[in-house]
Write a protein that holds these residues in place. Structure first.
Motif, PDB file in Angstrom:
ATOM      1  N   GLU A 375       2.139   0.271  -6.447  1.00  0.00           N
ATOM      2  CA  GLU A 375       0.927   0.350  -6.671  1.00  0.00           C
ATOM      3  C   GLU A 375       0.320  -1.169  -6.635  1.00  0.00           C
ATOM      4  OE1 GLU A 375       0.439   1.816 -10.641  1.00  0.00           O
ATOM      5  OE2 GLU A 375       1.419   3.830  -9.959  1.00  0.00           O
ATOM      6  N   GLN A 376       1.048  -2.317  -7.034  1.00  0.00           N
ATOM      7  CA  GLN A 376       0.494  -3.381  -6.971  1.00  0.00           C
ATOM      8  C   GLN A 376       0.341  -3.946  -5.360  1.00  0.00           C
ATOM      9  OE1 GLN A 376       2.714  -2.453  -8.807  1.00  0.00           O
ATOM     10  NE2 GLN A 376       3.157  -3.571 -10.752  1.00  0.00           N
ATOM     11  N   GLY A 379      -2.814  -2.047  -4.110  1.00  0.00           N
ATOM     12  CA  GLY A 379      -3.923  -2.751  -4.554  1.00  0.00           C
ATOM     13  C   GLY A 379      -4.052  -4.261  -4.145  1.00  0.00           C
ATOM     14  N   SER A 382      -5.540  -3.639  -0.392  1.00  0.00           N
ATOM     15  CA  SER A 382      -6.744  -2.746  -0.414  1.00  0.00           C
ATOM     16  C   SER A 382      -6.353  -1.917   0.635  1.00  0.00           C
ATOM     17  CB  SER A 382      -7.920  -3.445  -0.254  1.00  0.00           C
ATOM     18  OG  SER A 382      -8.035  -4.326  -1.322  1.00  0.00           O
ATOM     19  N   GLN A 384      -6.413   1.453   1.048  1.00  0.00           N
ATOM     20  CA  GLN A 384      -7.180   2.546   1.302  1.00  0.00           C
ATOM     21  C   GLN A 384      -8.539   2.166   1.888  1.00  0.00           C
ATOM     22  OE1 GLN A 384      -6.084   1.461  -1.442  1.00  0.00           O
ATOM     23  NE2 GLN A 384      -7.813   1.150  -3.035  1.00  0.00           N
ATOM     24  N   ASP A 385      -8.939   0.857   1.906  1.00  0.00           N
ATOM     25  CA  ASP A 385     -10.175   0.414   2.420  1.00  0.00           C
ATOM     26  C   ASP A 385     -10.070  -0.238   3.842  1.00  0.00           C
ATOM     27  OD1 ASP A 385     -11.574   0.628  -0.026  1.00  0.00           O
ATOM     28  OD2 ASP A 385     -10.797  -1.174  -0.531  1.00  0.00           O
ATOM     29  N   LEU A 386      -8.772  -0.185   4.358  1.00  0.00           N
ATOM     30  CA  LEU A 386      -8.700  -0.461   5.628  1.00  0.00           C
ATOM     31  C   LEU A 386      -8.883   0.348   6.792  1.00  0.00           C
ATOM     32  CD1 LEU A 386      -5.271  -2.256   5.473  1.00  0.00           C
ATOM     33  CD2 LEU A 386      -7.310  -3.475   5.771  1.00  0.00           C
TER      34      LEU A 386
END
Length: 492
Positions: A375-376, A379, A382, A384-386
């Motif tokens: 999870e770290q 986060g 990022s 999911q934003d790539l």
């Protein structure tokens, strides 16, 4: 499938890649038991067979310790360190360790079962005839012929393609008595180009072939993979990389070709007869392998890799029987059993180092991924934003970078395959993720001196892993990464 003239030479072997070590009375049968229990586990979901497989696996390095080298000792030591870390930091360390052993047993059994196909290949005159034909093609077609020949043989006999074709290439260049120091400029370049084509043809089969270790393990790690789409996209990408390889080779050596043409020293084309009979025999063996694979996959309701694992020993049995030169069914059966005894006593033990390395890769990748705070990591990056193509390119790049610090591509592939499932939402579908990690393994094979394929070719050819990867293929490796990024952008 086997002519009388071919049979006359079938028994002695091609003379390439034969084993010279003494037969192992205990190790060979032990490995056979390991393969059998793993197949029983795959096709019956037997918990007892799974536990027996794990016990047999733990005994492999103890029984065969004299055959192991520094690399295997390092990997086994790393397994011990990770187990200790799991005991300290993981909530369920023994469950994690058993999961790692389960994956390790699967990978060890897979490479041993694929090794059976190599055992059929090294005594097949058809393999020798086709390999010789491929490596003796005219200069303008030789790179393409060796690439495709390596690609095809890799599907059939896996790593054995490298140890089989490398001596044929060098025999064609050097003859029977020349050493590397005796070769002129043209011969050195000719050998280098063919060995590069050989390694590249092997590397890109990792993208799609059911007999490749990448396709054996990655679909079992990442749920939701479409095997048909992997086959289609992986095959398409392999063709793209064939064109890139051929173009890079032609561009690199164009100045030399122009100089030789101007001086009248350009080698002339030779018309070689097509070995139709040998091609038909190898085609029949390939058809048998893939036909049985599909049959066993449907019958056992397992992944494609499970089907090919069960098909391998059946194909070996048929292949060896058809190579026998004896007259009469009883004598041929006796000769077949004798050859299978050789496979058990010397053939399988010769794959001990590869089996231990892959088993360690499975354990290390599984346990390390579970110890990483996913999870770290997700986060911090990022993820999911790539953009999808960036994420896939990073996966391929990560496998290659880990190869530079002596981590095998399969170790990294298992780690990434296990980690990706814990990252949550990612910007790519499972099939493309498998393809990207497999492509990373291919790039690592070409651009890292410690990858299994590079080490196998180094052992077979006498060139160092640094020469085969960094010195010969650095520019091609970087160019291939750029091509991969474009491919990912088009298909995400």
């Amino acid at each position: 499938m086997t002519t009388r003239n071919e049979k006359a030479t079938a028994t002695p072997s091609t003379g390439l890649g034969r084993h010279t070590s003494q037969p192992s009375v205990l190790l060979g049968p032990w490995l056979v038991a390991l393969m059998g229990c793993e197949l029983l586990t795959l096709f019956s979901d037997s918990l007892v067979a799974g536990r027996i497989t794990e016990i047999l696996l733990l005994g492999v390095p103890l029984i065969g310790w004299r055959r192991l080298r520094l690399r295997e000792a390092y990997l086994l030591g790393l397994c011990g360190v990770l187990l200790l870390l799991a005991l300290i930091y993981h909530a369920q360390p023994w469950e994690l360790a058993l999961r790692g052993l389960d994956r390790a047993g699967f990978l060890a059994a897979f490479i041993l079962l694929m090794g059976l196909l190599r055992e059929g290949g090294i005594t097949s005159p058809a393999v020798l005839q086709c390999g010789t034909y491929v490596t003796q093609q005219p200069p303008q077609w030789r790179f393409l012929a060796v690439f495709l020949g390596s690609h095809f043989f890799s599907v059939l006999i896996n790593l054995g393609a490298l140890s089989l074709l490398a001596p044929i290439i060098q025999r064609g260049v050097r003859g029977d008595d020349k050493r590397r120091e005796d070769l002129d400029e043209i011969s050195l370049v000719r050998e280098r180009r063919q060995l590069s084509a050989l390694l590249r043809g092997f590397a890109w089969f990792l993208l799609w072939a059911p007999t490749a270790v990448t396709q054996a393990i990655l679909p079992t790690l990442i749920p939701g993979v479409d095997p048909g789409r992997v086959l289609l996209l992986g095959g398409l990408l392999s063709l793209v990389m064939l064109a890139v390889s051929w173009g890079e080779d032609a561009l690199r050596w164009y100045p030399l070709r122009r100089r030789l043409r101007a001086s009248g020293k350009l080698p002339q084309r030779q018309d070689l007869p097509l070995p139709r009979g040998a091609l038909l025999r190898l085609g029949a063996v390939s058809a048998l392998l893939f036909g049985l694979t599909l049959l066993f996959t449907r019958w056992g309701d397992v992944l494609l890799v499970g089907g090919v694992m069960l098909a391998a020993p059946v194909v070996l049995l048929v292949w060896v029987f058809l190579q026998r030169a004896e007259r009469g069914l009883r004598l041929r059966l006796a000769g077949t059993l004798q050859r299978l005894g050789d496979v058990t006593g010397t053939g399988l033990p010769s794959f001990l180092r590869e089996a231990v390395s892959l088993a360690c890769a499975g354990f290390i990748g599984t346990v390390a991924a579970a110890l990483v705070p996913s999870e770290q990591v997700a986060g911090a990056l990022s993820v999911q934003d790539l953009p999808g193509w960036v994420f896939l390119s990073l996966l391929s790049l990560f496998v290659w970078l880990c190869g530079q610090i002596a981590l095998s591509p399969i170790t990294t592939a298992v780690f990434l395959g296990s980690l990706v499932t814990e990252l949550g939402a990612v910007p790519a579908d499972p099939t493309m993720i498998v393809l990207a990690i497999a492509a990373g393994c291919a790039i690592c094979t070409l651009g890292a001196p410690f990858a299994s394929g590079t080490l196998m070719l180094a052992r077979a050819s006498g060139y160092s892993g640094v020469e085969l990867s960094w010195k010969w293929n650095s520019a091609y490796t970087l160019g291939s990464m750029a091509v991969l990024a474009v491919f990912y952008a088009l298909f995400t």
